[in-house]
Scaffold this motif. Structure first.
Motif, PDB file in Angstrom:
ATOM      1  N   PHE A  64       0.860  -1.195   0.000  1.00 24.18           N
ATOM      2  CA  PHE A  64       0.000   0.000   0.000  1.00 24.18           C
ATOM      3  C   PHE A  64       0.893   1.240   0.000  1.00 24.18           C
ATOM      4  CE2 PHE A  64      -2.325  -3.224   2.597  1.00 24.18           C
ATOM      5  CZ  PHE A  64      -3.405  -3.432   1.750  1.00 24.18           C
ATOM      6  N   PRO A  65       1.363   1.696  -1.156  1.00 22.46           N
ATOM      7  CA  PRO A  65       2.292   2.837  -1.178  1.00 22.46           C
ATOM      8  C   PRO A  65       1.655   4.120  -0.625  1.00 22.46           C
ATOM      9  CG  PRO A  65       1.621   2.206  -3.400  1.00 22.46           C
ATOM     10  CD  PRO A  65       1.067   1.175  -2.491  1.00 22.46           C
ATOM     11  N   LEU A  66       2.441   4.865   0.157  1.00 22.42           N
ATOM     12  CA  LEU A  66       1.936   6.097   0.763  1.00 22.42           C
ATOM     13  C   LEU A  66       1.889   7.215  -0.271  1.00 22.42           C
ATOM     14  CD1 LEU A  66       3.869   6.139   4.161  1.00 22.42           C
ATOM     15  CD2 LEU A  66       1.707   5.050   3.626  1.00 22.42           C
ATOM     16  N   GLY A  67       1.074   8.213   0.014  1.00 22.78           N
ATOM     17  CA  GLY A  67       1.047   9.398  -0.842  1.00 22.78           C
ATOM     18  C   GLY A  67      -0.354   9.736  -1.321  1.00 22.78           C
ATOM     19  N   VAL A  68      -0.442  10.833  -2.078  1.00 20.24           N
ATOM     20  CA  VAL A  68      -1.733  11.252  -2.626  1.00 20.24           C
ATOM     21  C   VAL A  68      -2.046  10.359  -3.821  1.00 20.24           C
ATOM     22  CG1 VAL A  68      -3.027  13.160  -3.633  1.00 20.24           C
ATOM     23  CG2 VAL A  68      -1.324  13.619  -1.883  1.00 20.24           C
ATOM     24  N   ILE A  69      -3.170   9.662  -3.764  1.00 18.11           N
ATOM     25  CA  ILE A  69      -3.555   8.763  -4.855  1.00 18.11           C
ATOM     26  C   ILE A  69      -4.360   9.537  -5.895  1.00 18.11           C
ATOM     27  CG2 ILE A  69      -4.655   6.545  -5.416  1.00 18.11           C
ATOM     28  CD1 ILE A  69      -2.392   6.229  -3.388  1.00 18.11           C
ATOM     29  N   LYS A  70      -5.204  10.463  -5.427  1.00 19.36           N
ATOM     30  CA  LYS A  70      -6.005  11.251  -6.356  1.00 19.36           C
ATOM     31  C   LYS A  70      -6.335  12.596  -5.723  1.00 19.36           C
ATOM     32  CE  LYS A  70     -10.316  11.090  -9.027  1.00 19.36           C
ATOM     33  NZ  LYS A  70     -11.572  10.355  -9.253  1.00 19.36           N
ATOM     34  N   ASP A  71      -6.183  13.654  -6.478  1.00 18.09           N
ATOM     35  CA  ASP A  71      -6.579  14.982  -6.015  1.00 18.09           C
ATOM     36  C   ASP A  71      -6.996  15.772  -7.245  1.00 18.09           C
ATOM     37  OD1 ASP A  71      -6.994  17.398  -4.923  1.00 18.09           O
ATOM     38  OD2 ASP A  71      -5.019  17.630  -4.011  1.00 18.09           O
ATOM     39  N   ILE A  72      -8.308  15.922  -7.441  1.00 16.18           N
ATOM     40  CA  ILE A  72      -8.758  16.544  -8.692  1.00 16.18           C
ATOM     41  C   ILE A  72      -8.517  18.053  -8.701  1.00 16.18           C
ATOM     42  CG2 ILE A  72     -10.495  14.792  -9.262  1.00 16.18           C
ATOM     43  CD1 ILE A  72     -12.625  16.710  -8.185  1.00 16.18           C
ATOM     44  N   TYR A  73      -8.160  18.626  -7.540  1.00 16.85           N
ATOM     45  CA  TYR A  73      -7.900  20.072  -7.497  1.00 16.85           C
ATOM     46  C   TYR A  73      -6.400  20.388  -7.504  1.00 16.85           C
ATOM     47  CZ  TYR A  73     -12.816  20.248  -6.323  1.00 16.85           C
ATOM     48  OH  TYR A  73     -14.175  20.102  -6.351  1.00 16.85           O
ATOM     49  N   ALA A  74      -5.544  19.340  -7.601  1.00 14.06           N
ATOM     50  CA  ALA A  74      -4.100  19.570  -7.541  1.00 14.06           C
ATOM     51  C   ALA A  74      -3.593  20.242  -8.821  1.00 14.06           C
ATOM     52  CB  ALA A  74      -3.373  18.262  -7.321  1.00 14.06           C
TER      53      ALA A  74
END
Lengths: 246, 75
Positions: free
Chosen positions: A236-246
């Motif tokens: 389960f890799p850490l981090g942002v998987i999805k951010d539609i406002y990035a």
């Protein structure tokens, strides 16, 4: 002398019933700190799951309701639609969210409900003393997989964030951990961002937190922190998987 | 629930502590240890080794799952 770190206002004085070293208490505190910082304690409604965190309503000093096993996203949908000015979040474990509640989770995410989900992933069923969960790693020993999880018999661990990332309704998905100070601070940032997004009506957000469960993993505390760092983050890799406002 | 020291840098709420030792392995000064005494839940709880050595960095508070630690600082 000045108090610099103390119990947030959004937590009660009641002692946690969790096992020593459990990550639940940590995430409870992070959620409470974020709610204090955003100043939304008076209009926050939490939804507690069935599982280890079933008594979460005792520990938080704001409105918390209880939902049947796996149904917090459905209850949260109802509350948020009736009271859209409230900050509504669900707090769920992997048995609640990824096993019995998978349908509710996927459909709430797909509808793009403006709620926040805090998902505690410890790769095991904690409350019922350590059976295999959908998120159990391959080869991991539990009471129902005494020779390790076999992919031919029990399939593969579910990656919830990646699964929900394919749905158009989700806005923000991030995976964090609470195995060391750096990860704890990152988790708090992620939770804060998710609550801020909900405040701005930006849609569905889910924060997955990899948490240690030393007693049910049969490991010492140090070993279980290492297990999160080395084995769990590989699957389960850490981090942002999805951010539609990035 | 009484603070352990009257003029504290760090207050350990001994009845809340479960002796998980997360703070012990996190403290950069190795200034915390598991004590010999037992609280009402039956756990050995954490005690500070040397109060003078503590610089109120707050890392023990950050990792404590039971919010059993409170940190004070001069200004």
């Amino acid at each position: 002398m000045k108090k610099v770190y103390c119990k947030p206002e959004s937590m009660t004085d009641i002692e946690h019933k969790y096992c020593p070293g459990c990550g639940h208490g940590l995430v409870h505190r992070l959620v409470a700190e974020v709610i204090d910082e955003l100043g939304v304690r008076e209009r926050t409604i939490g939804i507690a799951p069935v599982g280890c965190a079933v008594f979460a309503y005792d520990y938080w000093n704001f409105d918390v309701t209880e939902a049947p096993h796996g149904r917090p996203p459905a209850v949260a949908t109802g509350i948020k639609r009736v009271l859209p000015d409230r900050i509504v979040f669900t707090y769920q474990g992997d048995g609640d969210l990824a096993a019995i509640g998978m349908a509710e989770t996927v459909h709430a995410a797909n509808r793009g409900e403006n709620i926040t989900v805090i998902f505690i992933n410890n790769a095991i069923y904690g409350m019922t003393t350590g059976q295999m969960a959908p998120t159990t790693l391959l080869g991991m020993k539990t009471t129902t997989t005494p020779f390790g999880r076999d992919k031919n018999l029990a399939g593969y661990p579910i990656k919830v964030c990646e699964l929900l990332a394919t749905l158009a309704g989700t806005a923000y998905l991030e995976r964090c951990a609470v195995n060391n100070v750096k990860n704890i601070i990152n988790t708090k940032k992620a939770i804060k961002k998710a609550f801020e997004m909900q405040k701005e009506n930006k849609g569905y957000s889910l924060i997955e937190v990899l948490s240690q469960c030393p007693p049910n993993w049969g490991l010492s505390l140090k070993e279980s922190l290492k297990f999160v760092q080395e084995d769990m983050t590989k699957q389960f890799p850490l981090g942002v998987i999805k951010d539609i406002y990035a | 629930m009484k603070p352990k020291e009257s003029m504290p840098k760090i207050v350990i709420y001994e009845q809340k502590c479960k002796g998980c030792e997360l703070c012990v392995i996190t403290c950069p000064k190795k200034n915390l240890r598991l004590g010999q005494k037992i609280n009402k839940k039956g756990y050995h709880y954490i005690e500070i080794v040397d109060l003078e050595k503590c610089n109120s960095c707050g890392l023990c508070y950050q990792v404590c799952p039971d919010v059993a630690i409170e940190i004070w600082k001069d200004k």
